[in-house]
Design an enzyme around this catalytic site. Structure first.
Site, short mmCIF file in Angstrom:
data_model
loop_
_atom_site.label_atom_id
_atom_site.label_comp_id
_atom_site.label_asym_id
_atom_site.label_seq_id
_atom_site.Cartn_x
_atom_site.Cartn_y
_atom_site.Cartn_z
N ALA A 70 34.97 -19.45 30.58
CA ALA A 70 34.61 -19.07 31.95
C ALA A 70 33.26 -18.35 32.00
O ALA A 70 32.58 -18.38 33.03
CB ALA A 70 35.69 -18.21 32.57
N THR A 71 32.87 -17.70 30.92
CA THR A 71 31.55 -17.04 30.92
C THR A 71 30.47 -18.10 31.14
O THR A 71 29.57 -17.93 31.97
CB THR A 71 31.32 -16.29 29.59
N SER A 200 39.49 -20.55 32.65
CA SER A 200 39.38 -20.29 31.22
C SER A 200 40.67 -20.67 30.50
O SER A 200 41.76 -20.34 30.97
CB SER A 200 39.08 -18.79 31.00
N GLY A 201 40.55 -21.34 29.36
CA GLY A 201 41.72 -21.80 28.63
C GLY A 201 42.56 -20.69 28.01
O GLY A 201 43.78 -20.70 28.10
N THR A 238 28.55 -32.20 22.43
CA THR A 238 29.78 -32.95 22.15
C THR A 238 30.99 -32.17 22.62
O THR A 238 31.13 -30.98 22.30
CB THR A 238 29.88 -33.22 20.63
N CYS A 324 35.87 -3.71 29.57
CA CYS A 324 34.73 -4.61 29.71
C CYS A 324 34.45 -5.10 28.33
O CYS A 324 35.09 -6.00 27.83
CB CYS A 324 33.54 -3.87 30.30
N1 PLP Z 1 36.13 -13.88 34.51
C1 PLP Z 1 37.16 -13.06 34.45
C2 PLP Z 1 37.74 -12.50 35.72
C3 PLP Z 1 37.71 -12.69 33.22
O1 PLP Z 1 38.75 -11.85 33.17
C4 PLP Z 1 37.13 -13.21 32.04
C5 PLP Z 1 37.62 -12.79 30.72
O2 PLP Z 1 38.05 -11.68 30.52
C6 PLP Z 1 36.05 -14.10 32.16
C7 PLP Z 1 35.57 -14.41 33.41
C8 PLP Z 1 35.39 -14.69 30.94
O3 PLP Z 1 36.20 -15.72 30.40
P1 PLP Z 1 35.93 -16.33 28.96
O4 PLP Z 1 36.55 -15.39 27.97
O5 PLP Z 1 36.62 -17.67 28.98
O6 PLP Z 1 34.46 -16.47 28.79
#
Ligand code: PLP
Length: 376
Positions: A70-71, A200-201, A238, A324
């Site tokens: 998700a980042t 996010s997985g 990939t 954080c």
């Molecule tokens: N967004 C939220 C609200 C999250 O809680 C997190 C992870 O803690 C992320 C984004 C980031 O996800 P990832 O670890 O898949 O990069």
């Protein structure tokens, strides 16, 4: 007995996700871009996962793009839209409690000359759609709001806000970081009125290193990673077939029971709050209407880190409330009006539907002991 209550940080991969990885790395190891049978089989496995995830949010297969997490999805959403529209439109709107992957990305864009408006909760600790809609204008290219706050479980009024914004400014792109809501609260892209959504997985019992950015058909963004044109050129590199397949397997397992599990975890939260009410000096920071999966509390002015280590010695794993990155405060609790000693002593308990009352008892007993034994 070890008690894992840090599921907002990461979840234990389910057996199906692990099996899927093993099968993929041993038997289906082709490169999806290869034109032979081994490549095709890998491509089919990726497409199967894509369909499962698309169905789980009411999207089309072609609107799901795999990323490394998700980042990256959040970076791609913000940077990609700003690159596409940023010459004409200079304003970005976010909530003041976003995860660092949105907040820091917005800050970086701010340094490049974009205007970032951070909308805060009101004095009652709640967000209001009108406060977001009120700062949108013709100069705004994107509004990004999280669905569930990762520190407190607050649910933001995303659907209501995005509908209001779209009614007045259809050109503004709406993005929702759904990481802490996905597979926990029913989510449909249409109900949220979201043009983009990050998932996010590893927060849903798959493994770390895989995520999704949903991009509504017709929304144009400029990629941040260029190369071999995988994922229709939106995200080159990939595809990590094993991780993608694990993500699909976990979603396939948990998708049919989102509402059922929500009810179960709501009962667990109720039980936890009853247990905590028996302990002097515990304050519950999460509001009643928060996601039941996350309960943020303050423990009688005892510093979070010290309490964390006290609990850890008993093999009880929770997070400091202001999680954080390793001890660094995010400022989110303060935004919700949780300040000073209460913020310094915040502890985040995050559950799954497999959490048991016995585990919550172990936590509550250890917390009470910690409050008694820890000085200061
Ligand atoms: N967004 C939220 C609200 C999250 O809680 C997190 C992870 O803690 C992320 C984004 C980031 O996800 P990832 O670890 O898949 O990069």
């Amino acid at each position: 007995m070890s008690v894992y209550l840090d599921n907002a940080a990461t979840t234990k991969p389910c057996a199906e996700a692990v099996k899927a990885i093993l099968e993929t790395v041993t038997e289906n190891f082709g490169n999806p871009s290869s034109l032979h049978r081994a490549g095709l089989n890998a491509q089919l496995a990726v497409d199967k996962a894509r369909k499962i995830i698309a169905d789980s949010i009411g999207a089309d297969n072609g609107e799901i793009y795999f990323t490394s997490g998700a980042t990256e999805s959040n970076n791609l959403a913000l940077r990609g839209i700003v690159s596409a529209y940023g010459k004409r439109k200079k304003k970005i709107i976010i909530s003041s409690v976003e995860h660092a992957s949105v907040e820091e990305t917005a800050s970086a864009l701010e340094k490049q000359g974009f205007e970032v408006v951070r909308v805060s909760p009101r004095d009652d600790g709640q967000f209001y759609a009108d406060d977001f809609a009120g700062v949108c204008d013709n100069d705004t290219c994107i509004i990004s709001m999280m669905f569930v706050n990762n520190e407190t479980g607050h649910i933001l009024p995303v659907g209501e806000t995005f509908k209001k914004v779209k009614r007045r400014f259809p050109e503004i792109i709406t993005h929702c970081d759904c990481v802490q809501g996905y597979m926990k609260i029913p989510i449909r892209v249409n109900n949220l009125c979201a043009d983009m959504m990050s998932l996010s997985g590893h927060k849903v019992h798959a493994v770390k290193g895989v995520g999704v950015l949903y991009i509504k058909k017709g929304v144009r963004l400029i990629p941040i990673i260029t190369g071999g044109h995988q994922e229709k050129g939106v995200r080159s590199g990939t595809e990590s077939v094993p991780l993608i397949v694990s993500f699909g397997s976990a979603v396939e397992k948990y998708s049919p029971t989102v509402s059922e599990r929500f009810e179960k975890v709501s009962s667990l939260k109720k039980y936890l709050l009853e247990r905590l009410a028996e302990i002097d000096g515990v304050i519950v920071n999460s509001p009643e209407n928060a996601s039941p999966y996350i309960v943020n509390i303050s423990a009688c002015g005892k510093r979070s880190e010290i309490m964390l280590h006290f609990l850890e010695q008993k093999e009880i794993y929770v997070s400091s409330g202001s999680a954080c990155s390793k001890g660094q405060k995010s400022g989110v609790l303060e935004q919700f009006g949780i300040k000073g000693k209460n913020a310094d002593s915040a502890v985040r308990v995050s559950m799954t539907s497999e959490t048991t009352e016995k585990e919550l008892d172990a936590f509550a007993d250890a917390l009470r002991e910690g409050i008694e034994k820890i000085r200061g």
